[in-house]
Design a protein around this motif. Structure first.
Motif, mmCIF file in Angstrom:
data_model
loop_
_atom_site.group_PDB
_atom_site.id
_atom_site.type_symbol
_atom_site.label_atom_id
_atom_site.label_comp_id
_atom_site.label_asym_id
_atom_site.label_seq_id
_atom_site.Cartn_x
_atom_site.Cartn_y
_atom_site.Cartn_z
ATOM 1 N N LEU A 38 0.838 -1.201 0.000
ATOM 2 C CA LEU A 38 0.000 0.000 0.000
ATOM 3 C C LEU A 38 0.876 1.256 0.000
ATOM 4 N N TYR A 39 1.911 1.238 0.819
ATOM 5 C CA TYR A 39 2.819 2.395 0.862
ATOM 6 C C TYR A 39 3.616 2.516 -0.436
ATOM 7 N N ARG A 40 3.992 1.385 -1.012
ATOM 8 C CA ARG A 40 4.692 1.414 -2.294
ATOM 9 C C ARG A 40 3.797 2.039 -3.368
ATOM 10 N N ALA A 41 2.501 1.713 -3.302
ATOM 11 C CA ALA A 41 1.573 2.251 -4.302
ATOM 12 C C ALA A 41 1.433 3.761 -4.165
ATOM 13 N N VAL A 42 1.367 4.251 -2.937
ATOM 14 C CA VAL A 42 1.298 5.705 -2.728
ATOM 15 C C VAL A 42 2.600 6.351 -3.213
ATOM 16 N N GLY A 43 3.732 5.721 -2.888
ATOM 17 C CA GLY A 43 5.021 6.243 -3.342
ATOM 18 C C GLY A 43 5.130 6.241 -4.854
ATOM 19 N N TYR A 44 4.581 5.203 -5.457
ATOM 20 C CA TYR A 44 4.580 5.096 -6.921
ATOM 21 C C TYR A 44 3.802 6.256 -7.542
ATOM 22 N N CYS A 45 2.621 6.517 -7.005
ATOM 23 C CA CYS A 45 1.789 7.599 -7.548
ATOM 24 C C CYS A 45 2.471 8.958 -7.388
ATOM 25 N N ALA A 46 3.071 9.170 -6.228
ATOM 26 C CA ALA A 46 3.741 10.450 -5.988
ATOM 27 C C ALA A 46 4.943 10.610 -6.914
ATOM 28 N N ALA A 47 5.705 9.527 -7.089
ATOM 29 C CA ALA A 47 6.877 9.589 -7.964
ATOM 30 C C ALA A 47 6.465 9.814 -9.414
ATOM 31 N N GLN A 48 5.353 9.192 -9.818
ATOM 32 C CA GLN A 48 4.853 9.375 -11.184
ATOM 33 C C GLN A 48 4.481 10.834 -11.451
ATOM 34 N N LYS A 49 4.084 11.520 -10.384
ATOM 35 C CA LYS A 49 3.723 12.941 -10.503
ATOM 36 C C LYS A 49 4.961 13.848 -10.456
ATOM 37 N N GLY A 50 6.114 13.237 -10.250
ATOM 38 C CA GLY A 50 7.345 14.018 -10.177
ATOM 39 C C GLY A 50 7.571 14.665 -8.824
ATOM 40 N N SER A 51 6.854 14.200 -7.805
ATOM 41 C CA SER A 51 6.983 14.790 -6.479
ATOM 42 C C SER A 51 8.175 14.213 -5.724
ATOM 43 N N GLU A 111 3.543 -5.352 -10.116
ATOM 44 C CA GLU A 111 4.938 -5.559 -10.499
ATOM 45 C C GLU A 111 5.729 -4.253 -10.463
ATOM 46 N N ALA A 112 5.106 -3.169 -10.889
ATOM 47 C CA ALA A 112 5.803 -1.878 -10.991
ATOM 48 C C ALA A 112 6.330 -1.379 -9.650
ATOM 49 N N ILE A 113 5.679 -1.772 -8.545
ATOM 50 C CA ILE A 113 6.090 -1.261 -7.236
ATOM 51 C C ILE A 113 7.179 -2.099 -6.578
ATOM 52 N N ARG A 114 7.664 -3.132 -7.249
ATOM 53 C CA ARG A 114 8.622 -4.053 -6.627
ATOM 54 C C ARG A 114 10.071 -3.772 -7.000
ATOM 55 N N THR A 115 10.428 -2.547 -7.222
ATOM 56 C CA THR A 115 11.810 -2.185 -7.552
ATOM 57 C C THR A 115 12.467 -1.543 -6.326
ATOM 58 N N PRO A 116 13.811 -1.540 -6.270
ATOM 59 C CA PRO A 116 14.496 -0.877 -5.154
ATOM 60 C C PRO A 116 14.109 0.589 -5.015
ATOM 61 N N ASP A 117 13.920 1.287 -6.147
ATOM 62 C CA ASP A 117 13.512 2.693 -6.083
ATOM 63 C C ASP A 117 12.151 2.840 -5.406
ATOM 64 N N MET A 118 11.219 1.946 -5.758
ATOM 65 C CA MET A 118 9.890 2.017 -5.152
ATOM 66 C C MET A 118 9.947 1.671 -3.663
ATOM 67 N N ALA A 119 10.882 0.815 -3.272
ATOM 68 C CA ALA A 119 11.053 0.501 -1.845
ATOM 69 C C ALA A 119 11.449 1.747 -1.074
ATOM 70 N N MET A 120 12.347 2.545 -1.648
ATOM 71 C CA MET A 120 12.760 3.771 -0.972
ATOM 72 C C MET A 120 11.635 4.808 -0.977
ATOM 73 N N HIS A 121 10.885 4.886 -2.081
ATOM 74 C CA HIS A 121 9.741 5.808 -2.115
ATOM 75 C C HIS A 121 8.714 5.415 -1.046
ATOM 76 N N ALA A 122 8.531 4.102 -0.869
ATOM 77 C CA ALA A 122 7.599 3.623 0.160
ATOM 78 C C ALA A 122 8.074 4.044 1.542
ATOM 79 N N SER A 123 9.370 3.894 1.786
ATOM 80 C CA SER A 123 9.933 4.291 3.071
ATOM 81 C C SER A 123 9.758 5.788 3.290
ATOM 82 N N ASN A 124 9.964 6.554 2.224
ATOM 83 C CA ASN A 124 9.838 8.014 2.323
ATOM 84 C C ASN A 124 8.407 8.437 2.683
ATOM 85 N N VAL A 125 7.428 7.934 1.915
ATOM 86 C CA VAL A 125 6.047 8.373 2.162
ATOM 87 C C VAL A 125 5.497 7.823 3.473
ATOM 88 N N SER A 126 6.027 6.688 3.914
ATOM 89 C CA SER A 126 5.527 6.106 5.161
ATOM 90 C C SER A 126 5.916 6.941 6.376
#
Length: 225
Positions: A35-48, A85-100
């Motif tokens: 769930l956190y990866r998905a939020v991080g994914y959306c934020a990153a897609q927006k360039g935030s 699948e898109a949220i399972r990358t190392p970058d998305m892991a860090m985005h998840a940590s950030n937004v969490s």
């Protein structure tokens, strides 16, 4: 309803073990990290900047995250898109940590997680399930392993998907994630006082699953007494 909280650091095998245990016990598995990866994914897609509450918070009302079961498998959807699948990358892991680390993000997902637990027998894994999300869970487990062991498991996962990445990169990612998750102000990673510590460094995957199932069954039997 019966709730199981499994917490622990990145790469400890929480999701894999929880998913297998849930299947064996006919429980619903809730992957809160996704769930956190998905939020991080959306934020990153927006360039935030996913570390910035000022940039992420205004996006939250426009972000819809959902868990659906497709052909018996849990899939993660963000704004209607299957991002499993898109949220399972190392970058998305860090985005998840950030937004969490952003309280508004945690508040958005907290109600969803508790609602799932109120309606189903669940095994939920994350960083603060036993301490914050489900403090009254009947069984709490803190699943961990050495950083090196966790990096090796992550390496095997990436190789299985045909992805090239070095052990050193994964080990560095895990250590940075541990530091970020343990020191954040909002619901930091820590073992609940009443959680059972399970160190899987020397355990095989099957042994880890058996250990967790045994602890859950013990808790269920105690509840019947």
């Amino acid at each position: 309803m019966f709730s199981v909280a499994i917490d622990g650091p990145a790469g400890a095998g929480k999701s894999s073990v929880a998913r297998r245990a849930a299947a064996a016990l006919s429980f619903i598995y809730v992957d809160t990290g996704a769930l956190y990866r998905a939020v991080g994914y959306c934020a990153a897609q927006k360039g935030s900047d996913t570390k910035s509450a000022a940039e992420v918070e205004p996006l939250l009302d426009s972000i819809s995250v959902d868990l659906k079961f497709v052909n018996g498998e849990q899939r993660v959807f963000a704004n209607g898109e299957d991002v499993s699948e898109a949220i399972r990358t190392p970058d998305m892991a860090m985005h998840a940590s950030n937004v969490s680390a952003i309280p508004a993000v945690r508040a958005k997902l907290l109600d969803m997680q508790r609602s799932l637990a109120a309606r189903n027998n669940v095994i939920m894994d994350g960083r603060d399930i036993g301490t914050v999300v489900l403090p009254n869970a009947q069984v709490k487990i803190f699943l961990t392993a050495s950083p090196e062991s966790r990096a090796m498991r992550r390496l095997a996962d990436h190789k299985a998907r045909g992805e090239e990445i070095s052990f050193e990169t994964l080990l560095d990612d895990i250590k940075r994630r541990d530091e970020a998750d343990s020191t954040r102000a909002a619901a930091p990673l820590k073992q609940a006082e009443d959680a059972v510590l399970v160190d899987t460094t020397e355990l095989s995957f099957e042994e880890s699953v058996e250990t967790v199932i045994a602890l859950i069954q013990k808790g269920m039997n105690q509840g019947k007494e």
